[in-house]
Design an enzyme around this catalytic site. Sequence first.
Site, mmCIF file in Angstrom:
data_model
loop_
_atom_site.group_PDB
_atom_site.id
_atom_site.type_symbol
_atom_site.label_atom_id
_atom_site.label_comp_id
_atom_site.label_asym_id
_atom_site.label_seq_id
_atom_site.Cartn_x
_atom_site.Cartn_y
_atom_site.Cartn_z
ATOM 1 N N ASP A 196 -9.008 -81.198 91.804
ATOM 2 C CA ASP A 196 -9.221 -80.759 93.060
ATOM 3 C C ASP A 196 -8.741 -79.845 93.854
ATOM 4 O O ASP A 196 -8.965 -79.002 94.787
ATOM 5 C CB ASP A 196 -9.475 -81.793 94.372
ATOM 6 C CG ASP A 196 -8.282 -82.819 94.145
ATOM 7 O OD1 ASP A 196 -7.607 -82.370 93.471
ATOM 8 O OD2 ASP A 196 -8.146 -83.811 94.917
ATOM 9 N N SER A 256 4.730 -83.404 100.589
ATOM 10 C CA SER A 256 4.248 -83.611 99.264
ATOM 11 C C SER A 256 5.105 -84.478 98.407
ATOM 12 O O SER A 256 6.207 -84.413 98.508
ATOM 13 C CB SER A 256 4.055 -82.410 98.800
ATOM 14 O OG SER A 256 3.816 -82.393 97.196
HETATM 15 C C1 MIC Z 1 -0.330 -81.305 99.573
HETATM 16 O O1 MIC Z 1 -0.920 -81.823 100.231
HETATM 17 O O2 MIC Z 1 0.902 -80.958 99.744
HETATM 18 C C2 MIC Z 1 -0.375 -81.865 98.227
HETATM 19 C C3 MIC Z 1 -0.692 -80.473 97.536
HETATM 20 O O3 MIC Z 1 -1.865 -82.499 97.988
HETATM 21 C C4 MIC Z 1 0.697 -82.484 97.478
HETATM 22 C C5 MIC Z 1 0.602 -82.905 96.065
HETATM 23 C C6 MIC Z 1 1.039 -81.773 95.095
HETATM 24 O O4 MIC Z 1 2.007 -80.913 95.692
HETATM 25 O O5 MIC Z 1 0.333 -81.552 94.084
HETATM 26 C C7 MIC Z 1 0.995 -84.026 98.046
HETATM 27 O O6 MIC Z 1 0.545 -84.247 99.188
HETATM 28 O O7 MIC Z 1 1.623 -84.828 97.429
#
Ligand code: MIC
Length: 650
Positions: A64, A543
């Site tokens: 996604d 994240s």
């Molecule tokens: C985000 O909202 O920052 C992400 C991208 O979904 C991240 C995961 C990622 O960095 O792949 C998260 O929230 O953990």
Amino acid sequence: MAKTLTYKILEKHLIDGKLEKGSSIGIRIDQTLTQDATGTTAFLLFESMALPRAKTDVSVSYVDHNMSQFGPENHNDHLYLQTIAAKSGVYHSRPGNGICHQVHLERFGKPGATLLGSDSHTPTGGGISMLAIGAGGMDVAVAMGGGAFYLTAPKVIGVKLSGRLPAGVASKDIILKLLSILTTKGNVGCVVEYFGDGVKSLSVPQRATVTNMGAELGVTTSVFASDAQTEKFLKAQHRSADFVAMAADDRCEYDSVIEIDLARLEPLAAQSPSPDNIKTIKSLVGTKISQVVIGSCTNSSYTDLMMVAAALKGKTIAASVEFAIAPGSKQVMAMLAANGAMADIIAAGARILESGCGPCIGQGFSPADGTVSVRTFNRNFAGRSGTKGDSVLLTSPETAVAAALAGEIVDPREAGIDYKVIELPGEFLADDNMIQKPLSATEAEKAEVLRGPTIVVPESPKKLAESINGNVVLKCGDKITTDHIMPAGVFLKYRSNVPVYAKCVFNCFDEEGKPTFAERALVLKAGGIAGIIVAADSYGQGSSREHAALCPMYLGIQVVLAKSIERIHKANLINFCIVPITFSEPADYDRINENDELVIENLTEAIKGSNNVMIKNKTAGTEFKGLLKFSDRDRQILIAGGLGKYTKDV
Ligand code: MIC
Ligand code: SF4
């Protein structure tokens, strides 16, 4: 003794330790989720730890995040994920099927179950009464292989909701209100549990908005009881069999209680650069805006978008505004298409984006310089939209659609929009044709895994030296997010290639004409000197991306010295054998400068059994105490040389 819902679920899943607030416990994980941006590393680590096929009840791999496919990297990742999932006993939600948290809620979430996800917004599942926790990919890989997940038995903050939301005020405003009270700092080791009469009127998608953005509080997770609303949602998803009623005991005690009267809430917004920079919409009325995006795992449900469609029907988006919607899942998109709501949205002038994270992670739709963008997302960290110096307002869909029509911020309660109360449909369109089932164990033996050339197995951490001779490569301030450490956006496609992605570490602090963070760190590494990062409060917010540990490790960073470090990031540092040390005296932070030479003697000895260690600043001629706040297991992981080696050894 009367128990909170959180402790009831923990008790059922406890497999290691004593369930006492503040102690380290291991719990059984029933379900896991991974997404493509963290999933490739998670699966590569899963393979390298030689773990068995998934042993959970359900594990799902979603695609996604990386959907833009400029160059072959993203598609290589998708093919790897699709084939490794099939072989490992994991469901695979194909690109186009939707955002992991939305789809998981619709198709897999189960009240009372535990869910561990390699994404910080995994707590979305708390909307359906799961104990749903975000973690680094390596922790998720271990849980997928049947290992326990370790956490600190939490404090529980009770949030008592009373009253009902007035028209034009949304569940997003509940969590924005809570962010204004608790902020993004200082909530590590807590779970938020919602209770009170006001809960009854909130549907599962409304609850999920609240638990989703609870991630921004920095808490372990957030949870609602499972009640008639939960049953209604599951029934409409053709999953009545998954329903079980769950609630806290009547007179249970919370560590603290916050009361919110829904009837008195007003529309709110979080203004850049932090989700806790909360303003009332009233105070922003008249602010000119040039962009509105409705979507993300926070606000892209069927009910959200049906409300948006009804508000847009027969109208046109303001001439000064570019407007886009990204439905949260194929289910949402298909239902809007079938009932004509999508036609109303398109007719009003919306640009329709695919079901995925898209602009939320800087994959396109970056706003113009000096303009204001209104988004229904959960994060507005500086530059996350892809525009340096961006100005992003995080709002409810009600506020966002009113702004899109007016071209400026208006109070949704006075915008002349009839906000229809959108009921859950009696039946959702539940077609799982884009969810690939895992292969049987015998079929899996013969199955091939596709690994494109852009997928590089990450290096393992080196064992810690007895003493550390280091140099401060960077001194940074408060609330450094993992987006600062490891940017996403256009660099997201390098997630499966650590040597290339590592060049971007802390690039937000790089100055033109000067060596980059990565270059400075690599020079030290080549000279056998450990890299050290010094930070203030709440280091590693946001994240769960473990690249924020993995890539610094690749660059030779061995220690992070901070006033405080956030839960998921601290665990990721330990997993990759970077030692997280906190200042015993916050004022010692002020006495360190970039490039200072620090010596930590007998560090491994101290990690084995002590709660602190002395640090010499050779440049300043000072000495100070650092705290080693570790569980026994953390200590063993660090001594073993990271979670990979530890897991192989035990
Ligand atoms: C985000 O909202 O920052 C992400 C991208 O979904 C991240 C995961 C990622 O960095 O792949 C998260 O929230 O953990
Ligand atoms: Fe995707 Fe944004 Fe949700 Fe992260 S916060 S999972 S990038 S939609």
